[in-house]
Every structure is written in C-alpha cells, then in structure tokens.
Design a protein around this motif. Structure first.
Motif, PDB file in Angstrom:
ATOM      1  N   THR A  59       0.857  -1.182   0.000  1.00 18.37           N
ATOM      2  CA  THR A  59       0.000   0.000   0.000  1.00 18.37           C
ATOM      3  C   THR A  59       0.895   1.234   0.000  1.00 18.37           C
ATOM      4  OG1 THR A  59      -0.136  -0.028   2.424  1.00 18.37           O
ATOM      5  CG2 THR A  59      -1.904  -1.124   1.206  1.00 18.37           C
ATOM      6  N   TYR A  60       0.381   2.302  -0.576  1.00 20.31           N
ATOM      7  CA  TYR A  60       1.163   3.523  -0.751  1.00 20.31           C
ATOM      8  C   TYR A  60       0.436   4.704  -0.129  1.00 20.31           C
ATOM      9  CZ  TYR A  60       3.351   0.505  -4.237  1.00 20.31           C
ATOM     10  OH  TYR A  60       3.966  -0.542  -4.875  1.00 20.31           O
ATOM     11  N   GLU A  66       0.799   8.148  -4.488  1.00 23.83           N
ATOM     12  CA  GLU A  66      -0.128   7.831  -5.568  1.00 23.83           C
ATOM     13  C   GLU A  66      -0.426   9.061  -6.416  1.00 23.83           C
ATOM     14  OE1 GLU A  66      -3.594   5.738  -4.376  1.00 23.83           O
ATOM     15  OE2 GLU A  66      -2.484   4.047  -3.525  1.00 23.83           O
ATOM     16  N   TYR A  67      -0.462  10.234  -5.808  1.00 25.61           N
ATOM     17  CA  TYR A  67      -0.674  11.460  -6.588  1.00 25.61           C
ATOM     18  C   TYR A  67       0.443  11.619  -7.620  1.00 25.61           C
ATOM     19  CZ  TYR A  67      -1.922  16.321  -7.596  1.00 25.61           C
ATOM     20  OH  TYR A  67      -2.301  17.481  -8.226  1.00 25.61           O
ATOM     21  N   GLY A  68       1.671  11.368  -7.194  1.00 23.50           N
ATOM     22  CA  GLY A  68       2.788  11.441  -8.125  1.00 23.50           C
ATOM     23  C   GLY A  68       2.735  10.345  -9.164  1.00 23.50           C
ATOM     24  N   PHE A  69       2.472   9.117  -8.749  1.00 27.86           N
ATOM     25  CA  PHE A  69       2.500   7.978  -9.667  1.00 27.86           C
ATOM     26  C   PHE A  69       1.362   8.044 -10.683  1.00 27.86           C
ATOM     27  CE2 PHE A  69       1.979   3.657 -11.164  1.00 27.86           C
ATOM     28  CZ  PHE A  69       3.285   3.178 -11.228  1.00 27.86           C
ATOM     29  N   ILE A  70       0.147   8.295 -10.210  1.00 29.06           N
ATOM     30  CA  ILE A  70      -1.031   8.237 -11.092  1.00 29.06           C
ATOM     31  C   ILE A  70      -1.161   9.489 -11.946  1.00 29.06           C
ATOM     32  CG2 ILE A  70      -3.528   7.933 -11.179  1.00 29.06           C
ATOM     33  CD1 ILE A  70      -3.380   6.643  -8.401  1.00 29.06           C
ATOM     34  N   ASN A 119      -3.673  25.620 -11.099  1.00 27.42           N
ATOM     35  CA  ASN A 119      -2.229  25.868 -11.132  1.00 27.42           C
ATOM     36  C   ASN A 119      -1.534  25.173  -9.967  1.00 27.42           C
ATOM     37  OD1 ASN A 119      -2.678  27.468 -13.341  1.00 27.42           O
ATOM     38  ND2 ASN A 119      -1.899  29.353 -12.449  1.00 27.42           N
ATOM     39  N   VAL A 120      -2.157  25.256  -8.803  1.00 25.95           N
ATOM     40  CA  VAL A 120      -1.568  24.665  -7.597  1.00 25.95           C
ATOM     41  C   VAL A 120      -1.475  23.148  -7.731  1.00 25.95           C
ATOM     42  CG1 VAL A 120      -1.823  24.383  -5.095  1.00 25.95           C
ATOM     43  CG2 VAL A 120      -2.394  26.566  -6.165  1.00 25.95           C
ATOM     44  N   PHE A 121      -2.521  22.535  -8.282  1.00 27.34           N
ATOM     45  CA  PHE A 121      -2.510  21.076  -8.421  1.00 27.34           C
ATOM     46  C   PHE A 121      -1.328  20.623  -9.283  1.00 27.34           C
ATOM     47  CE2 PHE A 121      -7.400  21.610  -8.246  1.00 27.34           C
ATOM     48  CZ  PHE A 121      -7.356  21.776  -6.883  1.00 27.34           C
ATOM     49  N   TRP A 122      -1.068  21.347 -10.373  1.00 23.74           N
ATOM     50  CA  TRP A 122       0.063  21.001 -11.237  1.00 23.74           C
ATOM     51  C   TRP A 122       1.388  21.338 -10.576  1.00 23.74           C
ATOM     52  CZ3 TRP A 122      -0.086  17.998 -15.378  1.00 23.74           C
ATOM     53  CH2 TRP A 122      -1.309  17.804 -16.017  1.00 23.74           C
ATOM     54  N   GLU A 123       1.458  22.492  -9.914  1.00 20.21           N
ATOM     55  CA  GLU A 123       2.705  22.874  -9.243  1.00 20.21           C
ATOM     56  C   GLU A 123       3.051  21.882  -8.130  1.00 20.21           C
ATOM     57  OE1 GLU A 123       1.815  26.840  -8.073  1.00 20.21           O
ATOM     58  OE2 GLU A 123       1.871  27.595 -10.130  1.00 20.21           O
ATOM     59  N   LEU A 124       2.024  21.323  -7.495  1.00 20.45           N
ATOM     60  CA  LEU A 124       2.258  20.341  -6.440  1.00 20.45           C
ATOM     61  C   LEU A 124       2.954  19.100  -7.002  1.00 20.45           C
ATOM     62  CD1 LEU A 124       1.868  19.556  -3.490  1.00 20.45           C
ATOM     63  CD2 LEU A 124      -0.425  18.749  -4.065  1.00 20.45           C
ATOM     64  N   GLU A 170       7.543  11.803  -1.346  1.00 20.01           N
ATOM     65  CA  GLU A 170       6.668  10.729  -1.804  1.00 20.01           C
ATOM     66  C   GLU A 170       6.120  11.014  -3.200  1.00 20.01           C
ATOM     67  OE1 GLU A 170       5.189   7.658  -0.003  1.00 20.01           O
ATOM     68  OE2 GLU A 170       7.310   7.967   0.412  1.00 20.01           O
ATOM     69  N   ILE A 171       5.730  12.265  -3.447  1.00 20.22           N
ATOM     70  CA  ILE A 171       5.264  12.627  -4.795  1.00 20.22           C
ATOM     71  C   ILE A 171       6.364  12.377  -5.808  1.00 20.22           C
ATOM     72  CG2 ILE A 171       4.606  14.561  -6.282  1.00 20.22           C
ATOM     73  CD1 ILE A 171       3.096  15.760  -3.945  1.00 20.22           C
ATOM     74  N   GLN A 172       7.561  12.824  -5.487  1.00 17.62           N
ATOM     75  CA  GLN A 172       8.673  12.638  -6.414  1.00 17.62           C
ATOM     76  C   GLN A 172       8.969  11.157  -6.638  1.00 17.62           C
ATOM     77  OE1 GLN A 172      12.074  14.965  -5.192  1.00 17.62           O
ATOM     78  NE2 GLN A 172      11.198  16.841  -6.029  1.00 17.62           N
ATOM     79  N   LYS A 173       8.912  10.357  -5.573  1.00 18.59           N
ATOM     80  CA  LYS A 173       9.166   8.920  -5.720  1.00 18.59           C
ATOM     81  C   LYS A 173       8.108   8.273  -6.605  1.00 18.59           C
ATOM     82  CE  LYS A 173      10.413   4.761  -3.154  1.00 18.59           C
ATOM     83  NZ  LYS A 173       9.868   3.882  -4.206  1.00 18.59           N
TER      84      LYS A 173
END
Length: 698
Positions: free
Chosen positions: A320-321, A326-330, A575-580, A639-642
């Motif tokens: 489980t992640y 998951e935000y980064g991966f998906i 914009n924030v969602f993409w910048e995140l 975690e997003i980057q991973k």
C-alpha cells in the motif's frame, strides 16, 4: 438487399446509428444479437411511438467524471503473501491461472497488444481484424468440433486468408510481442516461490489459444520454474469457462487429491472451479478494480499503457502507498515523462545547446530528463519570479509595481512588510516626510498601515519618487545574476529555459536580460508546461511570444488543446494542483547578490526580511545566492517525487524498446488530471490539504 435494409434501419437517422454502433461494435456473438433487437426496438419507438429524440445524437460528455476516493487506492487491495501461502499449502495440488494472475501485460486490455502487432506488420486496423478473425475461427471450430477452443495457428490461418499476411510471420510476431511484454506479477511470484520452497505441487490451468510449449517458455522467462504441468484449453478442446478443463485435471490425479485454484475471473476461476471439486481463491482483476478510476478519453495506445502500468502497480496486492505517492504515480508520472520527451524533441529539432531547468519546478523535471537523456547538456539554475521582477525593475516598472503592490492589496500585509520584501527597508524611515500629502494621507502609508486599494497609489508614487535609487540598488543584483548566467551559458548560442508556466514571465525576463542587458551571445527560448487561460486577468500576456515561437507550450495554449485552455481554472487552484506535482524540497530562491553576504537583522533595510533568508556563497564568481523557506511536509514532497520516478521507471522498462510510445501528447498528459479534478475537485483538494505550500514572495 442487405445494404438497403441497413441503410433504412441504421443510417437514416444519426441518433439511431450512433446508439446501435455503441452496442454492436466490438462485441461477441451474444452482444451482436442484442444489438439487432435493440435496433428493431429503436425503429419501432421512432416510427410508431413518435420518440423522435432517438433520431438525434446523444450529447457527449466533454470530460469524464470519476468519483475518486480521497484516500490511497492501493488500500483497496490489501493482500498478504503469507496468508495466501498458508491457505494454499493445505491442498495437495495448487492451480494458478496464467494471464492477469501469474503474468501481467502492461495494458488495460489483453487485445491492446494487437496495436503493437499492427505496427510491426505495417498494416492498419490489425487489432480489430485480429479480434474478428479469432471470433470467426472459434465459430468455425464450434461448427466442426462442437467447442469454441482454437489454437493460435488456426487463428492465423484465418488471418492469412482474410489479409494475406503469412500465418507463420504473424504467429512469430505475436509470440515475440507476448515475450517482450509479459512480466511476472510481483505479488504472485512471491507466493509461487514460497510454495515451491515448501515443495508443493503446482499446476497451471488456462483458457488460451497460445500453445503449451510457448506458455512454458513464457513462464520460465519470468521466473516461474518447476511447474508440474500446464493444462491449456486449446490442447484439450475444453475450457475453464465451461468447466471441462477442471474435470480433465481432476481425472488426471488420484481420487482423494485435494485441489485449489487461484485466478482473476469470477465465473471461470471461482464458480466453475468450485463446481468441479476445486476450492478457490479469487485474485481480483487489477484492471477491473480500477475501471471506475482511470481515464479512457485518451489516445488508444498511450491510454492502454498508462492504465495498465498504474493498475498493475497499485492493485497487485501486498503493498500500500501513501496518498502523496499515488498522486505522483497516477497523475504526475505520465505528465513528467511526456513533458520531458516534448522538451527533448523540441531542443533536438531547434538546435538548442543548453537546457536550463528553472528552480524549483525544474527539480523533478531535471531528475527525470537526465535519466531519459543523459547525454544532453542540462543545468538546474536558480531563478524565481521574485528575483526576476527585481532585476527587471529598471526595464519593466509596470510589472514591478503590479506584482509587488497591486497583486497584494487588501490582503492584510503591512507597508513595512511590503517594502522589506522588495528589499527597500532603507525607505521606511523616509515614509512620513516623503509622501507630500496631508497628515491624514501620510498616516495611510506609515510602516504599520496595511496596503489597501486606497493607499496603494500613494505608495507607488512614493517609491517612484525614489526610483533612481531603487534601480541603482538592484543594479548590483543584476551584475551578480549576469555573472552567474554568463558561466551557465558559456559556449551556448541557443538555450531553453524550462518552467511549468503560466504567463511565461520567468523565461521571458531571463531572455530579456541575457540578450538585451547582459548582451550574452545566446538566444533564450522558453518552454512551458501550460500557459495563462481564459480565467486569468491577463489571458493574452504571452501570446506574442507563443506566436513568434520564443515561447512554446506542451499541455495547451490558445493555438492547441483549446478545450484545456477553457477547463484549466487557476481560481479553482488548477495551477496549484500542477505545481504540487513538481514540488521540491529545495528552498525558495530569492535573489543574487555581489560578494559574500550574511543574513542581516529584520528591518535593517538590507537583504534581510521576514522570509528567513539563507545564503550560499559562490567563491568562483564572488556572488551570493539568497534563499527563503522550504515548503512544509518535505516527506510528502519526497513521496510525490518517488511516485513520479517509479512510474517513469516502469514505463521505460516496459516500453523502452518502443520509442514511439514516448510520443505522449499534451492532451494525453492532462487526461489523468481531468479525472483527478472531476466531481468538483474533491480528490485534488484532499491531496492539497496534506501540504502547506509556501507562496512566492510576490
């Protein structure tokens, strides 16, 4: 005659035609019979019940709506290797389904492999033809032998007759693709190896047209060694779906042998297995579990690959992640991969010699880009809106005051804080005597007063009255920045400044300084992920540069993917969602300074302000780089980057031998985010709440 009937019943009205084909196309024999009944019913309703609306096409939804869980998807497939092994070990014979259980394909549907087959054979529409000929071969087999099981050879004999492709060539290409794409399900491989260590007898039972010898080779290639026997439907003319293949297995073993079967199909692998004396363990099909979460409004091949990689990774079981991962991966992996390929292709075709990944959004982009294209000349360089506006103050005072003053009115910010963020603390003591207005007006621009729409003009006038000193103050910073970029751009005649967006001001201000102020012999092209949209107060700010080619955009602009231009709404935090997705553990960059600098005390009027500056001295250039604070939740950013890096690694592993699969359009790259932002942005808002992103100083 047949065509006349078709034209009367189907083609006469657009609405009936579209509804009929929605049911008829791509279905099996049962679905086609249903489509004929549906067609007759629609014609009856149209002509005799006066349901004229059936003649009009259904209104198509512009964007997919998916109700995503505001928690990790992978939590829905919590499986335990040890529990599986404990249960399975109680039986004499353990049977596994092969495809979607022991083996995965990196697609959302098995037939997606035929897209690649068509590309290799060099003929169009092979996917549909291959599926059609398999269906016809099964029907012919039933007429001859009384069952629908066929071999790959029989399918390709039918293909040769209908297309002219030599059967031997077609079979060889299809088997080669299966070998290239199929890989072991990590969860099931652990279960399998544990059972082998316990000495359990393992068999495989599969409804499949591929020959047993080939399946043995495929399983061994992926680490499944020591299987007692394979039972394949095309060898026996019996299937799991009808139950005959399970009966064949039980008859091959002593009467008191106990069996258990593991597979993903609720009917074939569970219901029919139990009917014929097997216990069963249902392993949920990973693509079916995620069906309601993945986007399908994508180009067929990239969409199939994207969904397959995501579903196989998240739903295999055993892991489980976090929501951030998951935000980064998906939602970030496909975007970053596609954007990097877009950058590489553009730079190759336009003679770009140096790629400048602007801080901080460039952090993640450069990590991925360097993995993909390690031979390219890249650099992570320091730049920010705050630094650019100060350096451009002498040449673009309108933008200077707009960003530092007018964008910050009525936000509860004191004039002291405003001036300190502009690094003009030395003007604070001059405020009361320099306003040139009455007592009441002067108090409105005192240091403790808040900036409002009533005093902003007065503050602008005051600063303009000292603008010669202001520009002279920033002159040293421009010289320091010039020295920095002279080093970074040494030997390059054309360079690209890479950012996420949106107005393109970062790249264009750097271009202005490099070419017109520092007069370095290098042209700067700006590459953006996206631009301003119709919701911005300055929607056309970058249009001259986009039209001339000095700026280029990946996801959308006014000249392409205009539906995204009208969907992407910064007022809803898009914009924030993409910048995140491109968030970084690096601190904010605040400016360039000549010589060695130390953090001063708050309010001294020097470099110090309330942003807790940290300094990095570059001895070779005798300049200092200034930094502010880092974003909170560094672990979440990691975690997003991973997640992004893991997606890129998986995509490259599965499709590295297919370069055309890296041609990911901006529309495809945006498609996952359209799903993430559906249902009133419920999911992305939940992700955003996990982070406290530091806003730019301006």
């Amino acid at each position: 005659m047949r065509m006349k009937i078709y034209n009367v019943l189907v083609n006469r009205h657009d609405g009936i035609r579209s509804r009929y084909h929605k049911v008829h196309d791509g279905g099996g024999a049962g679905r086609k019979i249903l489509s004929y009944l549906y067609l007759l019913w629609m014609n009856f309703c149209y002509y005799f019940c006066f349901c004229r609306f059936l003649g009009r096409k259904e209104a198509a939804a512009v964007y997919e709506e998916k109700r995503l869980p505001a928690l990790p998807e992978s939590a829905g497939q919590k499986l335990s290797v040890s529990e599986y092994v404990d249960v399975l070990s109680q039986y004499d014979v353990i049977s596994f389904d092969i495809f979607d259980t022991l083996l995965f394909r990196p697609f959302s549907e098995p037939a997606d492999l035929f897209y690649f087959l068509g590309e290799r054979l060099g003929l169009p529409d092979i996917r549909r033809i291959r599926m059609e000929q398999e269906r016809l071969a099964r029907q012919q087999g039933y007429e001859k032998r009384g069952h629908y099981e066929v071999t790959l050879a029989e399918i390709w004999e039918a293909m040769e007759q209908s297309t002219g492709i030599p059967a031997a060539r077609g079979m060889a290409q299809e088997e080669a693709l299966e070998l290239e794409f199929c890989y072991a399900n990590p969860f099931m491989k652990e279960v399998f190896q544990a059972l082998r260590q316990k000495g359990r007898r393992i068999i495989c039972i599969s409804d499949m047209y591929l020959p047993r010898a080939f399946l043995e080779k495929l399983l061994e290639k992926n680490g499944y060694n020591g299987i007692h026997k394979l039972y394949v439907s095309c060898d026996y003319g019996k299937s799991k779906a009808k139950g005959g293949l399970f009966k064949q297995v039980t008859e091959a073993f002593p009467s008191k042998t106990t069996f258990i079967h593991v597979g993903d199909n609720g009917h074939s692998d569970v219901k029919m297995a139990e009917k014929y004396g097997f216990a069963s363990m249902h392993y949920p099909n990973v693509n079916r579990m995620a069906l309601s979460y993945r986007p399908y409004d994508m180009s067929p091949m990239v969409g199939a690959a994207y969904r397959g990689i995501v579903d196989n990774h998240l739903y295999q079981g055993g892991k489980t992640y976090t929501l951030a991962y998951e935000y980064g991966f998906i939602y970030g992996g496909l975007f970053v991969l596609g954007y990097c390929r877009f950058i590489h292709a553009y730079c190759n075709s336009h003679g770009i010699e140096k790629l400048l990944f602007l801080s901080r959004d460039g952090d993640m982009l450069k990590q991925v880009y360097d993995k993909l294209y390690p031979k390219d000349n890249t650099a992570y360089v320091y730049w920010s809106r705050a630094a650019a506006v100060k350096l451009m103050a002498e040449f673009d005072s309108y933008d200077y005051f707009r960003r530092y003053l007018y964008h910050r009115v009525n936000q509860g910010i004191t004039i002291r804080r405003i001036l300190e963020s502009m690094e003009l603390g030395m003007l604070l003591e001059l405020l009361p005597d320099s306003a040139g207005m009455g007592e009441e007006r002067r108090e409105r621009i005192l240091p403790k007063a808040e900036l409002t729409n009533r005093n902003v003009k007065a503050l602008e006038s005051f600063i303009r009255s000292h603008y010669t000193e202001v520009c002279a103050f920033y002159q040293e910073q421009r010289e320091a920045a010039g020295a920095y970029y002279q080093k970074e751009l040494k030997g390059a005649k054309r360079a690209a400044a890479i950012d996420i967006g949106w107005a393109g001001s970062g790249a264009m201000s750097l271009s202005y300084l490099v070419e017109k102020v520092w007069e370095l012999p290098c042209e700067i092209i700006g590459i953006l992920a996206g631009t301003n949209t119709v919701y911005n107060s300055e929607p056309d700010a970058a249009e001259p540069f986009l039209q001339s080619g000095r700026l280029v955009s990946y996801l959308y602009s006014q000249s392409h993917n205009r539906d995204l231009l009208k969907k992407h709404d910064p007022n809803k935090d898009y914009n924030v969602f993409w910048e995140l997705l491109l968030s970084s553990k690096m601190p904010q960059f605040t400016g360039f300074y000549k010589g060695r600098q130390d953090s001063g005390e708050e309010g001294t009027g020097g470099i110090a302000n309330q942003e807790k500056y940290r300094m990095q001295y570059m001895e070779d250039l005798d300049i200092t780089l200034g930094f502010g604070e880092c974003d909170e939740n560094a672990a979440g950013i990691g975690e997003i980057q991973k997640g992004i890096l893991d997606f890129v690694e998986a995509y490259c592993r599965h499709f590295g031998e297919f370069p055309y699969m890296f041609r990911i359009s901006g529309r495809d790259a945006y498609a996952p985010m359209l799903v993430a932002a559906s249902c009133r942005e419920r999911y992305v808002k939940a992700v955003k709440e996990c982070f406290a992103l530091k806003k730019e100083i301006i």
